[in-house]
Design a protein around this motif. Structure first.
Motif, mmCIF file in Angstrom:
data_model
loop_
_atom_site.group_PDB
_atom_site.id
_atom_site.type_symbol
_atom_site.label_atom_id
_atom_site.label_comp_id
_atom_site.label_asym_id
_atom_site.label_seq_id
_atom_site.Cartn_x
_atom_site.Cartn_y
_atom_site.Cartn_z
ATOM 1 N N GLN A 167 3.072 15.973 -6.987
ATOM 2 C CA GLN A 167 4.387 16.554 -6.737
ATOM 3 C C GLN A 167 4.299 18.036 -6.393
ATOM 4 O O GLN A 167 5.143 18.576 -5.677
ATOM 5 C CB GLN A 167 5.275 16.364 -7.969
ATOM 6 N N TYR A 196 11.491 7.155 -2.091
ATOM 7 C CA TYR A 196 10.816 7.967 -1.089
ATOM 8 C C TYR A 196 9.519 7.285 -0.661
ATOM 9 O O TYR A 196 8.798 6.720 -1.492
ATOM 10 C CB TYR A 196 10.543 9.365 -1.656
ATOM 11 N N SER A 246 -1.516 12.743 -9.745
ATOM 12 C CA SER A 246 -0.143 12.263 -9.617
ATOM 13 C C SER A 246 0.495 12.240 -10.998
ATOM 14 O O SER A 246 -0.188 12.088 -12.011
ATOM 15 C CB SER A 246 -0.107 10.869 -8.987
ATOM 16 N N ILE A 303 8.828 2.609 -6.304
ATOM 17 C CA ILE A 303 7.517 3.264 -6.304
ATOM 18 C C ILE A 303 6.394 2.230 -6.333
ATOM 19 O O ILE A 303 6.437 1.251 -7.078
ATOM 20 C CB ILE A 303 7.408 4.239 -7.504
ATOM 21 N N ASP A 305 6.103 10.052 -12.241
ATOM 22 C CA ASP A 305 7.206 9.683 -11.347
ATOM 23 C C ASP A 305 6.798 9.660 -9.878
ATOM 24 O O ASP A 305 7.600 9.278 -9.028
ATOM 25 C CB ASP A 305 8.365 10.672 -11.522
ATOM 26 N N TRP A 306 5.577 10.107 -9.568
ATOM 27 C CA TRP A 306 5.115 10.184 -8.188
ATOM 28 C C TRP A 306 3.723 9.570 -8.067
ATOM 29 O O TRP A 306 2.908 9.701 -8.985
ATOM 30 C CB TRP A 306 5.052 11.644 -7.715
ATOM 31 N N TYR A 361 4.572 15.879 2.715
ATOM 32 C CA TYR A 361 3.361 15.938 1.896
ATOM 33 C C TYR A 361 2.182 16.010 2.848
ATOM 34 O O TYR A 361 2.030 15.159 3.722
ATOM 35 C CB TYR A 361 3.272 14.695 1.009
ATOM 36 N N VAL A 394 6.407 6.299 -2.747
ATOM 37 C CA VAL A 394 5.675 7.190 -3.642
ATOM 38 C C VAL A 394 6.559 7.760 -4.745
ATOM 39 O O VAL A 394 6.075 8.478 -5.619
ATOM 40 C CB VAL A 394 5.019 8.346 -2.853
ATOM 41 N N HIS A 395 7.864 7.418 -4.727
ATOM 42 C CA HIS A 395 8.778 7.935 -5.753
ATOM 43 C C HIS A 395 10.067 7.113 -5.731
ATOM 44 O O HIS A 395 10.527 6.700 -4.674
ATOM 45 C CB HIS A 395 9.095 9.410 -5.492
#
Length: 384
Positions: A163, A281, A155, A295, A158-159, A267, A290-291
């Motif tokens: 990504q 998100y 990861s 997060i 940012d995620w 995903y 996850v974002h």
């Protein structure tokens, strides 16, 4: 914050066009619908497995006729360990125990010294096998050795997920959420077909006060996100047609009520929701953001989504039913499955997976118990 979503060519482009065209201009083909069941009811596989996973003791119940599986913790709050056995009573009564209690599929004691008490549901989810095998680093199949992946997901800052394996399947909100859902109240003889649901159709069933809210998969295939109030709490029901998974989340976070929509991102072929307040998100299977600004946030599950066919729903007795109406302001033909032969073509996946495990056919419908980011899977064939 800017980010790049990997575009797979040519499949996502084709997929996106097909999704948008299908959603807004429903055709006349019946392709992709589940094949008609054979005449007469199939023999039911109904049994119970006592098991322990990640130090949690629970019982798993399966009923192949109504295509449902549930898992409940066998340890009560007072420390009593129940010996849950198949009930001699008719569905929806599923358990009886050493104390003389009977328990229904919602985990409520219907008779006996604990009448009115409830079992604690074990964190579990039904869906296609490939979805759990690709998401969790350790996936155990009941009766088999634990399988641990050798690779690990990477990861970025940012995620919480890789990504590089996030794909765009449609534009944001091209699949419209149901934000003010309309239900049809049913009781008694009203449950007799013809309705727009058929006996073999899978549904999501949620206790709501003295009623049951029933949300057919065939509607959620077209909407994927439903913002609602259930038992006085603001929740979102998320359903992913590509992984066959359902979740029910709390929408009230930090005194704010979020409204969820469909981001168009996926995903491991699984739905990524977004909230319209912060544009964060959320992974449906991982059940966390996850974002974005939120997060890492876990929304807190309100209810384990109970799934069964409409034929099973009609045997439930909870005072009344509220069936999600087919008239919710969208021009959709809910009798048509919007993804072609996806359900019946067991080799077809829309996007690549981070990991694929071939021990079970990709789209076999299973129950996954999920504890401490590990998963244990149960098949209907285990209950013989």
């Amino acid at each position: 914050m800017q980010f790049q979503i990997k575009q797979q060519q040519p499949k996502p482009t084709i997929y996106r066009i097909l999704v948008i065209l299908t959603l807004f201009f429903a055709g006349c083909s019946d392709e992709g619908e589940d094949p008609a069941p054979p005449s007469g009811p199939p023999p039911a596989i109904v049994n119970i497995i006592h098991d322990e996973f990640e130090s949690e003791k629970y019982a798993v119940y399966a009923n192949s006729t109504f295509r449902t599986m549930v898992a409940y913790n066998r340890i009560l709050e007072d420390g009593t360990e129940l010996d849950l056995q198949p009930s001699i009573n008719a569905f929806p009564i599923i358990f009886e125990d050493q104390e003389g209690n009977t328990w229904d599929i919602f985990g409520e004691a219907t008779a006996g010294p604990r009448a009115g008490q409830r079992l604690v549901p074990t964190q579990a989810m039904m869906g296609y096998w490939f979805s759990f095998a690709s998401f969790f680093p350790i996936v155990t199949i009941y009766g088999e050795e634990m399988n641990e992946k050798l690779d690990s997901e990477i990861s970025g800052p940012d995620w919480l997920i890789n990504q590089e394996n996030v794909f765009r399947g449609a534009f944001k909100d091209a699949i419209p959420s149901l934000d003010n859902p309309v239900y049809q109240s049913l009781s008694g003889r009203d449950l007799v077909n013809p309705l727009y649901v058929n006996d073999e159709d899978l549904t999501i069933v949620i206790p709501d006060q003295q009623n049951l809210k029933v949300i057919p998969h065939k509607v959620m295939d077209w909407h994927e996100s439903l913002n609602d109030n259930i038992n006085g709490k603001d929740v979102v029901v998320g359903y992913c047609p590509l992984t066959g998974t359902s979740t029910i989340w709390n929408r009230a976070l930090n005194e704010n009520v979020l409204e969820f929509g469909v981001s168009g991102l996926l995903y491991n072929n699984n739905l990524i929701l977004y909230d319209r307040q912060t544009d964060s998100y959320w992974s449906q299977i991982l059940q966390r953001s996850v974002h974005g600004n939120l997060i890492g946030t876990d929304p807190g599950e309100i209810n384990v989504a109970l799934e069964m066919t409409w034929a099973g729903v009609k045997l439930l007795d909870k005072g009344g039913f509220k069936l999600l109406s087919e008239n919710n302001g969208f021009d959709r033909n809910y009798s048509i499955y919007p993804y072609g032969d996806y359900k019946t073509n067991h080799e077809r996946l829309s996007f690549p997976l981070t990991y694929q495990d071939n021990r079970i056919p990709n789209k076999e419908r299973v129950l996954a118990v999920i504890i401490n980011e590990r998963s244990k899977v149960y098949r209907f064939e285990h209950f013989k």
